[in-house]
Motif scaffolding. Structure first.
Motif, PDB file in Angstrom:
ATOM      1  N   GLN A  14       0.852  -1.187   0.000  1.00 48.22           N
ATOM      2  CA  GLN A  14       0.000   0.000   0.000  1.00 48.22           C
ATOM      3  C   GLN A  14       0.891   1.241   0.000  1.00 48.22           C
ATOM      4  N   ALA A  15       0.860   2.065   1.024  1.00 49.99           N
ATOM      5  CA  ALA A  15       1.685   3.277   1.045  1.00 49.99           C
ATOM      6  C   ALA A  15       2.998   3.073   1.796  1.00 49.99           C
ATOM      7  N   ALA A  16       3.167   1.929   2.451  1.00 57.02           N
ATOM      8  CA  ALA A  16       4.366   1.680   3.256  1.00 57.02           C
ATOM      9  C   ALA A  16       5.498   1.147   2.383  1.00 57.02           C
ATOM     10  N   ARG A  17       6.706   1.570   2.666  1.00 57.27           N
ATOM     11  CA  ARG A  17       7.906   1.140   1.945  1.00 57.27           C
ATOM     12  C   ARG A  17       8.941   0.613   2.934  1.00 57.27           C
ATOM     13  N   GLY A  18       9.780  -0.267   2.451  1.00 59.05           N
ATOM     14  CA  GLY A  18      10.868  -0.785   3.261  1.00 59.05           C
ATOM     15  C   GLY A  18      10.379  -1.717   4.364  1.00 59.05           C
ATOM     16  N   PRO A  19      11.086  -1.743   5.503  1.00 63.08           N
ATOM     17  CA  PRO A  19      10.691  -2.631   6.604  1.00 63.08           C
ATOM     18  C   PRO A  19       9.301  -2.319   7.163  1.00 63.08           C
ATOM     19  N   ALA A  20       8.861  -1.077   7.010  1.00 65.53           N
ATOM     20  CA  ALA A  20       7.531  -0.714   7.499  1.00 65.53           C
ATOM     21  C   ALA A  20       6.429  -1.421   6.706  1.00 65.53           C
ATOM     22  N   ALA A  21       6.767  -1.894   5.509  1.00 62.81           N
ATOM     23  CA  ALA A  21       5.768  -2.595   4.692  1.00 62.81           C
ATOM     24  C   ALA A  21       5.358  -3.902   5.352  1.00 62.81           C
ATOM     25  N   LEU A  22       6.305  -4.608   5.962  1.00 64.22           N
ATOM     26  CA  LEU A  22       5.950  -5.860   6.652  1.00 64.22           C
ATOM     27  C   LEU A  22       5.067  -5.585   7.863  1.00 64.22           C
ATOM     28  N   ASP A  23       5.327  -4.485   8.576  1.00 65.72           N
ATOM     29  CA  ASP A  23       4.477  -4.129   9.712  1.00 65.72           C
ATOM     30  C   ASP A  23       3.064  -3.787   9.240  1.00 65.72           C
ATOM     31  N   ALA A  24       2.966  -3.044   8.147  1.00 60.85           N
ATOM     32  CA  ALA A  24       1.649  -2.688   7.595  1.00 60.85           C
ATOM     33  C   ALA A  24       0.916  -3.933   7.104  1.00 60.85           C
ATOM     34  N   LEU A  25       1.654  -4.873   6.521  1.00 60.55           N
ATOM     35  CA  LEU A  25       1.055  -6.126   6.066  1.00 60.55           C
ATOM     36  C   LEU A  25       0.543  -6.936   7.246  1.00 60.55           C
ATOM     37  N   ALA A  26       1.313  -6.974   8.327  1.00 59.75           N
ATOM     38  CA  ALA A  26       0.876  -7.704   9.525  1.00 59.75           C
ATOM     39  C   ALA A  26      -0.384  -7.076  10.111  1.00 59.75           C
ATOM     40  N   ARG A  27      -0.455  -5.742  10.122  1.00 59.76           N
ATOM     41  CA  ARG A  27      -1.668  -5.074  10.612  1.00 59.76           C
ATOM     42  C   ARG A  27      -2.870  -5.361   9.720  1.00 59.76           C
ATOM     43  N   ALA A  28      -2.652  -5.373   8.404  1.00 58.91           N
ATOM     44  CA  ALA A  28      -3.753  -5.666   7.480  1.00 58.91           C
ATOM     45  C   ALA A  28      -4.239  -7.101   7.653  1.00 58.91           C
ATOM     46  N   ARG A  29      -3.306  -8.029   7.878  1.00 58.60           N
ATOM     47  CA  ARG A  29      -3.695  -9.424   8.106  1.00 58.60           C
ATOM     48  C   ARG A  29      -4.472  -9.552   9.418  1.00 58.60           C
ATOM     49  N   ALA A  30      -4.014  -8.868  10.448  1.00 61.32           N
ATOM     50  CA  ALA A  30      -4.712  -8.916  11.736  1.00 61.32           C
ATOM     51  C   ALA A  30      -6.115  -8.317  11.614  1.00 61.32           C
ATOM     52  N   ALA A  31      -6.250  -7.251  10.842  1.00 57.36           N
ATOM     53  CA  ALA A  31      -7.569  -6.640  10.647  1.00 57.36           C
ATOM     54  C   ALA A  31      -8.503  -7.589   9.909  1.00 57.36           C
ATOM     55  N   GLN A  32      -7.965  -8.302   8.913  1.00 63.91           N
ATOM     56  CA  GLN A  32      -8.797  -9.279   8.195  1.00 63.91           C
ATOM     57  C   GLN A  32      -9.187 -10.437   9.098  1.00 63.91           C
ATOM     58  N   CYS A  33      -8.256 -10.885   9.928  1.00 69.28           N
ATOM     59  CA  CYS A  33      -8.551 -12.002  10.826  1.00 69.28           C
ATOM     60  C   CYS A  33      -9.543 -11.596  11.908  1.00 69.28           C
ATOM     61  N   ALA A  34      -9.597 -10.307  12.234  1.00 71.37           N
ATOM     62  CA  ALA A  34     -10.580  -9.833  13.209  1.00 71.37           C
ATOM     63  C   ALA A  34     -11.984  -9.851  12.604  1.00 71.37           C
ATOM     64  N   GLU A  35     -12.075  -9.649  11.281  1.00 69.89           N
ATOM     65  CA  GLU A  35     -13.375  -9.629  10.613  1.00 69.89           C
ATOM     66  C   GLU A  35     -13.862 -11.024  10.247  1.00 69.89           C
ATOM     67  N   THR A  36     -12.956 -11.883   9.790  1.00 74.99           N
ATOM     68  CA  THR A  36     -13.322 -13.236   9.366  1.00 74.99           C
ATOM     69  C   THR A  36     -12.448 -14.250  10.097  1.00 74.99           C
ATOM     70  N   ASP A  37     -12.892 -15.478  10.089  1.00 78.51           N
ATOM     71  CA  ASP A  37     -12.145 -16.551  10.742  1.00 78.51           C
ATOM     72  C   ASP A  37     -10.982 -16.957   9.844  1.00 78.51           C
ATOM     73  N   CYS A  38      -9.754 -16.703  10.281  1.00 81.41           N
ATOM     74  CA  CYS A  38      -8.583 -16.995   9.465  1.00 81.41           C
ATOM     75  C   CYS A  38      -8.244 -18.487   9.426  1.00 81.41           C
ATOM     76  N   THR A  39      -8.796 -19.272  10.336  1.00 82.07           N
ATOM     77  CA  THR A  39      -8.522 -20.704  10.275  1.00 82.07           C
ATOM     78  C   THR A  39      -9.315 -21.354   9.143  1.00 82.07           C
ATOM     79  N   GLU A  40     -10.528 -20.870   8.901  1.00 86.45           N
ATOM     80  CA  GLU A  40     -11.343 -21.404   7.807  1.00 86.45           C
ATOM     81  C   GLU A  40     -10.915 -20.841   6.465  1.00 86.45           C
ATOM     82  N   ALA A  41     -10.771 -19.536   6.382  1.00 85.26           N
ATOM     83  CA  ALA A  41     -10.399 -18.864   5.134  1.00 85.26           C
ATOM     84  C   ALA A  41      -9.214 -17.946   5.403  1.00 85.26           C
ATOM     85  N   PRO A  42      -7.991 -18.488   5.292  1.00 81.23           N
ATOM     86  CA  PRO A  42      -6.818 -17.647   5.561  1.00 81.23           C
ATOM     87  C   PRO A  42      -6.694 -16.544   4.510  1.00 81.23           C
TER      88      PRO A  42
END
Length: 143
Positions: free
Chosen positions: A75-103
């Motif tokens: 998205q807008a993050a570059r460098g090492p901050a991109a992995l942190d932003a990706l982890a936050r986006a994954r956590a936000a998706q897992c908060a909305e849907t069950d990540c064990t059923e649909a990762p």
């Protein structure tokens, strides 16, 4: 007997309002129906493959970009901050849907000139973040 002067002929002007309404309705329709994708954070030339199998689009698809030097972009993050932003986006998706059923699905847009060791290191980090499956985006080889 006095004959009145005939009234000057009335010019018939077309009413443009209906045409303007139709044009704006068409504009709104095309804006709503168009698929707008965000711009790529990094310029990437994907590696070539013998066949280019179609990839079904999924809701909540995450895209990580890696250029030839190994710089990350999400998205807008570059460098090492991109992995942190990706982890936050994954956590936000897992908060909305069950990540064990649909990762969450991750598409990796890696440059063809990226070193294999850098790619392997990145895949290890992505696996530790909880991405069990990562799709590497390629392009069809031209004869």
């Amino acid at each position: 007997m006095r004959i009145p002067d005939p009234a000057p002929p009335r010019t018939r002007s077309g009413n443009l309002l209906p045409m303007i309404n139709v044009v704006f309705l068409l504009l709104i329709f095309f804006l709503i129906s168009a698929e707008m994708t965000p711009p790529q954070p990094l310029e990437v030339a994907p590696p070539e493959t013998a066949t280019d199998a179609p990839r079904p689009e999924a809701a909540g698809l995450l895209r990580l970009f890696v250029d030839a030097e190994g710089q990350l972009g999400f998205q807008a993050a570059r460098g090492p901050a991109a992995l942190d932003a990706l982890a936050r986006a994954r956590a936000a998706q897992c908060a909305e849907t069950d990540c064990t059923e649909a990762p969450p699905q991750l598409r990796l847009h890696a440059d063809a000139a990226l070193a294999a060791a850098t790619l392997a290191d990145l895949l290890g980090k992505l696996g530790a973040m909880g991405f069990a499956k990562v799709d590497l985006i390629t392009r069809e080889a031209r004869p």
